[in-house]
Scaffold this active site. Structure first.
Site, mmCIF file in Angstrom:
data_model
loop_
_atom_site.group_PDB
_atom_site.id
_atom_site.type_symbol
_atom_site.label_atom_id
_atom_site.label_comp_id
_atom_site.label_asym_id
_atom_site.label_seq_id
_atom_site.Cartn_x
_atom_site.Cartn_y
_atom_site.Cartn_z
ATOM 1 N N HIS A 59 118.247 12.797 12.954
ATOM 2 C CA HIS A 59 118.791 11.607 12.284
ATOM 3 C C HIS A 59 117.976 11.203 11.060
ATOM 4 C CE1 HIS A 59 122.076 10.707 14.984
ATOM 5 N NE2 HIS A 59 121.276 10.920 16.015
ATOM 6 N N ASP A 110 118.294 13.576 8.075
ATOM 7 C CA ASP A 110 118.834 14.312 6.932
ATOM 8 C C ASP A 110 119.659 13.418 6.018
ATOM 9 O OD1 ASP A 110 120.660 14.088 9.007
ATOM 10 O OD2 ASP A 110 121.586 16.047 8.668
ATOM 11 N N SER A 127 128.922 24.478 16.821
ATOM 12 C CA SER A 127 130.003 25.457 16.937
ATOM 13 C C SER A 127 131.057 25.228 15.860
ATOM 14 C CB SER A 127 130.640 25.398 18.327
ATOM 15 O OG SER A 127 131.129 24.097 18.614
ATOM 16 N N ASP A 136 128.498 7.917 10.481
ATOM 17 C CA ASP A 136 128.844 6.893 9.496
ATOM 18 C C ASP A 136 128.141 5.582 9.832
ATOM 19 O OD1 ASP A 136 130.263 5.757 7.322
ATOM 20 O OD2 ASP A 136 131.680 4.879 8.733
#
Length: 407
Positions: free
Chosen positions: A50, A52, A146, A190
């Site tokens: 948390h 980046d 994935s 977000d």
């Protein structure tokens, strides 16, 4: 090198049982043989959780589990998608009319993201149609990317089928942007970005900076020209551990509640009433420092490197649990079990809130470790036991995306 295009590797299929089986299934499905194969790995974030989207570097590792697609370019402008897993239904669409449904994150939509990203980058007016058969070994919804691997694989498939080339960096940037077609930036991420805007604003304001231009925590550090350690000291000086109310934030910034909602809060956070600014900022700056220290230890390789790296992973987990509050009881239990049975370091990663654990385990202890974790965590719960085959596994660092062709 990152400036190079993804590699192409000639292979003898008789030496590659998975590719051989995929070819046979492709012929059975489409009545013709694939012309090439594309592989993209899953990834696990070793450290850097948390941060980046706050502007800081993270340290991911490609894993051996992957997405593999057999491909045959065709003259019709239709893409036919099939999956070796019967749970995922076939899909076909015109390559000139790509429609991606954000409300239904079905597997084929992630392929279409990569396809559309390459089409739009090159402005392809008559893109090549394709028959594609996908085989995946990355556990879905596990925090091992994935969906991102599928987007990247589809991007490289489209690139190759249309005779185009890009560097690895260019392709990665396009695929990252392409995930926005399906709304990957929404939801919890977000909300996180929005929460962290307040920390950046208050820290900027306290230091006399133009807070409206520096909402990311990294921006504040760069403008002040100080180290991460110094930023942690500033956090202690400026922010209080008690949660901030929206009214208090408005008072600190000299703005109205309406301005707070319109300028800083996202649509998902309009109704949030308290903000743990101190805890979130402290996690981000300390985690960013841990990433740099992790990289330094890997480069210098001291005699006790594994112990040092393990301790950084453990510190990261504690910060995620206590400061960022992105853990859950199941992950807490799993980390405890992993450390109990021989992991040098263990931490949560992936999927925003929840996800999976990544543990550093000595090779000579690996088999016993896996068996002990299986008994302690999975056998105690019927639902977990049903998922154990795809959820508990060892991996070494894997290679990046690659194209295979028959030699």
């Amino acid at each position: 090198m990152a400036a190079e295009a993804p590699g192409t590797l000639p292979v003898q299929l008789v030496e590659q049982p998975r590719l051989q089986k995929l070819k046979e299934m492709f012929i059975s499905k489409f009545g013709s043989a694939p012309k090439f194969y594309v592989r993209a790995p899953g990834r696990v974030n070793l450290i850097g959780e948390h941060i980046d989207y706050c502007g800081y570097a993270v340290l991911p590792m490609a894993i051996e589990q992957d997405i593999l697609i057999a491909v045959e370019p065709v003259k019709t402008q239709v893409v036919h998608l099939a999956n070796t897993n019967s749970l995922y239904l076939d899909f076909s669409t015109s390559v000139n009319n790509i429609q991606i449904n954000k409300t239904k994150p079905q597997w084929h939509n992630y392929f279409l993201c990569g396809l559309k990203g390459i089409q739009e980058h090159f402005g392809l007016n008559n893109p090549t149609g394709m028959n594609c058969l996908l085989d995946g070994t990355i556990p879905p919804s596990s925090g091992l990317s994935s969906s991102s691997a599928l987007v990247c694989c589809a991007g490289l498939v489209t690139l190759r089928a249309n005779g185009k080339t890009l560097s690895k960096v260019e392709l990665a940037e396009i695929c990252t942007k392409s995930e926005r077609y399906i709304g990957t930036e929404g939801g919890g991420m977000d909300q996180s970005i929005s929460f962290l805007a307040e920390e950046g604003a208050l820290l900027s304001k306290s230091k006399g900076l133009d807070w409206e231009k520096m909402l990311r925590l990294h921006d504040v550090q760069i403008k002040l020209g100080v180290s991460l350690e110094e930023m942690l000291t500033i956090v202690e000086e400026v922010l209080h551990p008690e949660p901030y109310s929206a009214e208090e934030i408005c008072k600190c910034l000299g703005i109205s509640l309406e301005e707070l909602r319109s300028q800083i809060l996202s649509q998902n956070t309009q109704d949030v009433s308290t903000f743990k600014l101190y805890q979130r900022a402290k996690h981000v700056y300390s985690e960013a420092a841990r990433v740099l220290e992790f990289k330094k230890i890997c480069s210098e390789a001291p005699a006790n490197a594994l112990q040092l790296l393990g301790e950084l992973m453990n510190q990261s987990y504690i910060s995620c649990r206590e400061m960022y509050e992105c853990s859950c009881p199941e992950l807490d239990r799993l980390v405890d079990i992993c450390l109990q049975f021989g992991a040098i370091g263990s931490r949560l990663t992936g999927a925003g809130w929840g996800g999976c654990t990544v543990s550093m385990v000595p090779t000579d202890k690996l088999n016993a470790f896996l068996e002990d974790v299986r008994k302690a965590y999975y056998q105690s719960d019927v639902q977990r036991l049903a998922l154990e085959k795809n959820s508990l596994f060892a991996t070494k660092p894997g290679r990046g995306a690659l194209v295979f062709v028959e030699a």
